[in-house]
Design a protein around this motif. Sequence first.
Motif, mmCIF file in Angstrom:
data_model
loop_
_atom_site.group_PDB
_atom_site.id
_atom_site.type_symbol
_atom_site.label_atom_id
_atom_site.label_comp_id
_atom_site.label_asym_id
_atom_site.label_seq_id
_atom_site.Cartn_x
_atom_site.Cartn_y
_atom_site.Cartn_z
ATOM 1 N N ILE A 1 0.877 -1.357 -0.018
ATOM 2 C CA ILE A 1 0.008 0.048 -0.027
ATOM 3 C C ILE A 1 0.802 1.209 0.093
ATOM 4 O O ILE A 1 0.602 2.326 -0.703
ATOM 5 C CB ILE A 1 -0.904 -0.044 1.030
ATOM 6 C CG1 ILE A 1 -1.840 -1.283 1.074
ATOM 7 C CG2 ILE A 1 -1.716 1.496 1.108
ATOM 8 C CD1 ILE A 1 -2.789 -1.442 2.125
ATOM 9 N N GLN A 2 1.984 1.241 0.881
ATOM 10 C CA GLN A 2 2.808 2.325 0.858
ATOM 11 C C GLN A 2 3.379 2.708 -0.546
ATOM 12 O O GLN A 2 3.631 3.733 -0.951
ATOM 13 C CB GLN A 2 3.816 2.203 1.973
ATOM 14 C CG GLN A 2 4.680 3.455 2.162
ATOM 15 C CD GLN A 2 5.666 2.990 3.459
ATOM 16 O OE1 GLN A 2 5.954 1.932 3.890
ATOM 17 N NE2 GLN A 2 6.031 4.396 4.125
ATOM 18 N N TRP B 1 1.448 13.498 3.246
ATOM 19 C CA TRP B 1 1.973 12.352 4.447
ATOM 20 C C TRP B 1 0.873 11.838 5.305
ATOM 21 O O TRP B 1 0.786 10.721 5.679
ATOM 22 C CB TRP B 1 3.228 12.805 4.957
ATOM 23 C CG TRP B 1 4.053 11.925 5.646
ATOM 24 C CD1 TRP B 1 5.040 10.769 5.414
ATOM 25 C CD2 TRP B 1 3.868 11.518 7.125
ATOM 26 N NE1 TRP B 1 5.274 10.142 6.366
ATOM 27 C CE2 TRP B 1 4.862 10.238 7.391
ATOM 28 C CE3 TRP B 1 3.076 12.056 8.132
ATOM 29 C CZ2 TRP B 1 4.728 9.870 8.812
ATOM 30 C CZ3 TRP B 1 3.251 11.484 9.438
ATOM 31 C CH2 TRP B 1 3.935 10.657 9.836
ATOM 32 N N GLY C 1 1.726 10.202 -2.812
ATOM 33 C CA GLY C 1 1.347 10.284 -1.548
ATOM 34 C C GLY C 1 2.045 11.074 -0.336
ATOM 35 O O GLY C 1 1.531 11.172 0.893
ATOM 36 N N TYR C 2 3.322 11.213 -0.604
ATOM 37 C CA TYR C 2 4.143 11.534 0.577
ATOM 38 C C TYR C 2 4.823 12.694 -0.094
ATOM 39 O O TYR C 2 6.092 12.929 0.517
ATOM 40 C CB TYR C 2 5.120 10.299 0.961
ATOM 41 C CG TYR C 2 4.524 9.368 1.513
ATOM 42 C CD1 TYR C 2 4.049 9.147 2.972
ATOM 43 C CD2 TYR C 2 3.777 8.025 0.712
ATOM 44 C CE1 TYR C 2 3.134 8.071 3.419
ATOM 45 C CE2 TYR C 2 3.275 6.993 1.226
ATOM 46 C CZ TYR C 2 3.065 7.207 2.542
ATOM 47 O OH TYR C 2 2.287 6.035 3.017
ATOM 48 N N ARG D 1 1.886 7.409 -6.146
ATOM 49 C CA ARG D 1 0.827 8.539 -6.513
ATOM 50 C C ARG D 1 1.032 9.652 -5.888
ATOM 51 O O ARG D 1 0.117 10.635 -5.594
ATOM 52 C CB ARG D 1 -0.436 7.956 -6.245
ATOM 53 C CG ARG D 1 -0.934 6.888 -7.172
ATOM 54 C CD ARG D 1 -2.190 6.237 -6.554
ATOM 55 N NE ARG D 1 -2.761 5.053 -7.544
ATOM 56 C CZ ARG D 1 -2.403 4.118 -7.347
ATOM 57 N NH1 ARG D 1 -1.464 3.531 -6.436
ATOM 58 N NH2 ARG D 1 -2.742 3.080 -8.176
ATOM 59 N N SER E 1 -4.833 6.926 5.714
ATOM 60 C CA SER E 1 -5.561 5.858 5.003
ATOM 61 C C SER E 1 -4.882 4.504 4.803
ATOM 62 O O SER E 1 -5.446 3.410 4.818
ATOM 63 C CB SER E 1 -5.348 6.319 3.455
ATOM 64 O OG SER E 1 -6.010 7.695 3.168
ATOM 65 N N LEU E 2 -3.550 4.507 4.966
ATOM 66 C CA LEU E 2 -2.827 3.367 5.175
ATOM 67 C C LEU E 2 -3.434 2.461 6.467
ATOM 68 O O LEU E 2 -3.678 1.373 6.666
ATOM 69 C CB LEU E 2 -1.212 3.597 5.261
ATOM 70 C CG LEU E 2 -0.338 2.315 5.811
ATOM 71 C CD1 LEU E 2 -0.384 1.357 4.610
ATOM 72 C CD2 LEU E 2 1.118 2.960 5.806
ATOM 73 N N SER F 1 -2.010 9.988 3.702
ATOM 74 C CA SER F 1 -1.514 8.561 3.337
ATOM 75 C C SER F 1 -1.574 7.829 4.533
ATOM 76 O O SER F 1 -1.917 6.726 4.371
ATOM 77 C CB SER F 1 -0.526 8.779 2.525
ATOM 78 O OG SER F 1 -0.417 9.589 1.287
ATOM 79 N N GLN G 1 1.114 4.299 -2.690
ATOM 80 C CA GLN G 1 0.639 5.681 -2.390
ATOM 81 C C GLN G 1 1.900 6.594 -2.598
ATOM 82 O O GLN G 1 1.719 7.555 -3.118
ATOM 83 C CB GLN G 1 0.484 5.742 -0.744
ATOM 84 C CG GLN G 1 -0.786 5.040 -0.522
ATOM 85 C CD GLN G 1 -0.848 5.072 1.262
ATOM 86 O OE1 GLN G 1 0.046 5.293 1.978
ATOM 87 N NE2 GLN G 1 -2.126 5.357 1.745
#
Length: 251
Positions: free
Chosen positions: A162-163, A178, A171-172, A169, A184-185, A181, A166
């Motif tokens: 998942i990370q 961050w 996500g961090y 995309r 959501s994780l 994300s 992310q």
Amino acid sequence: MLAIDAAAYRSPWRRVHPAAKGVFFGGLLVCALALPTWPAAPLVAVVALAAAFGPARVSPRAFARAAWVPLLFIFTGSLALLVTVGGPHGAVAFDPAGPAQAAEVTGRAAAAVCCQLLFAFTTPLADLLPRLTRIGLPSALVEVVALIYRMLFVTLDSARRIQTGQAGRLGYVDRRAWIRSVGSLGAALFVRSYDRAQRMQRGLECRGYTGELTVLIDDLNLRPAAVAAAAAPPLLVAAATLGYTFLGAGP
């Protein structure tokens, strides 16, 4: 697989019965906790590390990676013993007896951590858990621990996947992304773990689960000579510590 588990499966001491290793490292642990700190704690640490880096062939680098967090926690926790809170105004002051107390706590705890980590570095949990029922632990408790242990790796793999998605995309890319994300994780991991636990329970029920998981255990011979050899170092540490203590207390 975690680094400790990988090292345990590669360890030459894996073929040694867990009871013998328990006598060795458990005896050293008792010495570190029950005997006078000096010189018991340094002796325990030296004996445990010599056995680990010698015949057990534990990687010093892997051990350092696993030990630095608990050792840092011990060190920072012992700093609170250097001060005292009291007086008419509740002032914080230096405690003259604090350094001795901090050194004693740090020595005992560090030696105990070494014993526990080295037992983990030489004994896979899969070899230890099925044998715990033979010494009286409830089978339900052992099975819950085994299932949690096995699901831990699946959860870590899911979190990694998942990370990675992310991060691909963006996500961090900044602090706000961050935080979003990570939230959501955590939510995705909770939902997936709960669903996986339900499916595991249904699978066990469909296979006629009767309250006990039967697994194949490697046949390891527990020889009295091995137990005696494992008990010798803790006994020598205890004898050396008590002898030093009595001689030091003498006239």
